[in-house]
Design a protein around this motif. Structure first.
Motif, PDB file in Angstrom:
ATOM      1  N   HIS A  56     -73.711 -38.536 -41.196  1.00 21.78           N
ATOM      2  CA  HIS A  56     -72.691 -38.194 -42.137  1.00 21.78           C
ATOM      3  C   HIS A  56     -71.491 -39.430 -41.959  1.00 21.78           C
ATOM      4  CE1 HIS A  56     -71.156 -35.463 -39.631  1.00 21.78           C
ATOM      5  NE2 HIS A  56     -69.889 -35.284 -40.233  1.00 21.78           N
ATOM      6  N   HIS A  58     -68.201 -38.862 -42.102  1.00 19.58           N
ATOM      7  CA  HIS A  58     -66.556 -38.260 -41.405  1.00 19.58           C
ATOM      8  C   HIS A  58     -66.118 -39.301 -40.658  1.00 19.58           C
ATOM      9  CE1 HIS A  58     -67.115 -33.928 -43.166  1.00 19.58           C
ATOM     10  NE2 HIS A  58     -66.542 -34.838 -44.022  1.00 19.58           N
ATOM     11  N   GLU A  82     -73.003 -40.704 -49.447  1.00 17.40           N
ATOM     12  CA  GLU A  82     -71.762 -41.255 -48.747  1.00 17.40           C
ATOM     13  C   GLU A  82     -71.699 -42.671 -48.594  1.00 17.40           C
ATOM     14  OE1 GLU A  82     -71.370 -38.454 -45.482  1.00 17.40           O
ATOM     15  OE2 GLU A  82     -71.742 -36.925 -46.486  1.00 17.40           O
ATOM     16  N   TRP A  85     -68.146 -43.822 -48.472  1.00 14.81           N
ATOM     17  CA  TRP A  85     -67.030 -43.152 -47.391  1.00 14.81           C
ATOM     18  C   TRP A  85     -67.136 -44.005 -46.293  1.00 14.81           C
ATOM     19  CZ3 TRP A  85     -67.450 -37.253 -46.840  1.00 14.81           C
ATOM     20  CH2 TRP A  85     -67.515 -36.568 -48.086  1.00 14.81           C
ATOM     21  N   ASN A  92     -63.644 -40.571 -45.922  1.00 12.55           N
ATOM     22  CA  ASN A  92     -64.059 -40.160 -44.675  1.00 12.55           C
ATOM     23  C   ASN A  92     -63.168 -39.448 -43.930  1.00 12.55           C
ATOM     24  OD1 ASN A  92     -62.302 -42.032 -43.162  1.00 12.55           O
ATOM     25  ND2 ASN A  92     -63.611 -43.777 -43.945  1.00 12.55           N
ATOM     26  N   SER A 133     -71.010 -31.902 -45.633  1.00 12.16           N
ATOM     27  CA  SER A 133     -70.705 -33.083 -46.629  1.00 12.16           C
ATOM     28  C   SER A 133     -72.029 -33.267 -47.526  1.00 12.16           C
ATOM     29  CB  SER A 133     -70.335 -34.273 -45.526  1.00 12.16           C
ATOM     30  OG  SER A 133     -71.313 -34.677 -44.942  1.00 12.16           O
ATOM     31  N   SER A 136     -74.980 -35.291 -45.967  1.00  9.79           N
ATOM     32  CA  SER A 136     -75.409 -35.048 -44.400  1.00  9.79           C
ATOM     33  C   SER A 136     -76.793 -35.274 -44.236  1.00  9.79           C
ATOM     34  CB  SER A 136     -74.783 -33.606 -44.148  1.00  9.79           C
ATOM     35  OG  SER A 136     -73.263 -33.733 -43.838  1.00  9.79           O
ATOM     36  N   THR A 164     -63.744 -32.773 -48.496  1.00  4.19           N
ATOM     37  CA  THR A 164     -64.435 -33.297 -49.595  1.00  4.19           C
ATOM     38  C   THR A 164     -66.067 -32.906 -49.582  1.00  4.19           C
ATOM     39  OG1 THR A 164     -62.825 -34.932 -49.546  1.00  4.19           O
ATOM     40  CG2 THR A 164     -64.522 -35.313 -50.991  1.00  4.19           C
ATOM     41  N   GLY A 166     -67.645 -30.236 -49.478  1.00  2.00           N
ATOM     42  CA  GLY A 166     -68.237 -29.247 -48.548  1.00  2.00           C
ATOM     43  C   GLY A 166     -68.478 -28.152 -49.689  1.00  2.00           C
TER      44      GLY A 166
END
Length: 209
Positions: A56, A58, A82, A85, A92, A133, A136, A164, A166
């Motif tokens: 993911h 992040h 994503e 992101w 992120n 996320s 993911s 964000t 989730g």
């Protein structure tokens, strides 16, 4: 025989994984920080990187993406949900923490979809496991009996769902439907902390009771 090496990196000690085959070819999963160290380790093992896989986007999982990608001239794979992101510090999460650098990478080269993937000699399955996320992804190496799951599942815990995109119910459904369906002896390599097994989490994870 595949070998998995774990490197906890950066201030949050995010696990970066290098999956290497007997010929030295390797996949890099979640190069979150300390890009020079990742490069040094690969050179030291005479590794031949083929791709970067992201569970993911992040910030603590993507901080060294461009440094590693550019050094080895290899593609980056991420779930389409994503894709932006990588470039956006607000998405992120890097903009949430004063004192940490804002993370903005170039766009990914490929978008992951559920199903079987083949990169060089590596054959594995990508499973969409949203909840922590929206994009993911867990990577299932069936023949080698292990899965790299990002922040979806931890040893006796689960990923947080207050960021964000989730959602707790979505996360629990992902774990139950996509990870707990694996055999008990499957090794789970999470985004933080020690590895575990499907059987151990089915037996003792308090969030899965």
């Amino acid at each position: 025989m595949l070998k998995v090496r774990t490197y906890p990196l950066g201030p949050i000690q995010t696990n970066c994984y290098i999956i290497k085959d007997g010929e030295g070819q390797c996949l890099i999963v979640d190069p979150g920080e300390e890009g020079s160290r990742i490069i040094e380790e690969i050179v030291k093992m005479n590794g031949k990187p083929l791709a970067i896989l992201l569970t993911h986007a992040h910030f603590d999982h993507i901080g060294a993406v461009d440094q590693v990608r550019d050094h080895f001239s290899i593609p980056v794979y991420i779930h389409r949900e994503e894709q932006y992101w990588l470039m956006n510090p607000d998405l992120n999460g890097s903009s949430r923490y004063p004192g940490l650098p804002l993370i903005s990478n170039k766009a990914a080269d490929h978008f992951l979809q559920e199903g079987q993937l083949k990169i060089g000699p590596f054959q594995f399955e990508a499973r969409h496991t949203p909840g922590h996320s929206p994009g993911s992804v867990s990577f299932i190496f069936e023949d080698a009996h292990f899965a790299i799951v990002g922040d979806t599942l931890f040893k006796q815990s689960i990923g947080r769902t207050d960021l964000t995109g989730g959602d707790t119910n979505t996360l629990l459904n992902s774990i139950e439907g996509k990870l707990m369906s694996l055999p008990n002896d499957f090794i789970i390599y999470p985004g933080h902390g020690p590895s575990t097994t499907v059987g151990d989490e089915r037996e003792s994870n308090p969030f899965l009771k």
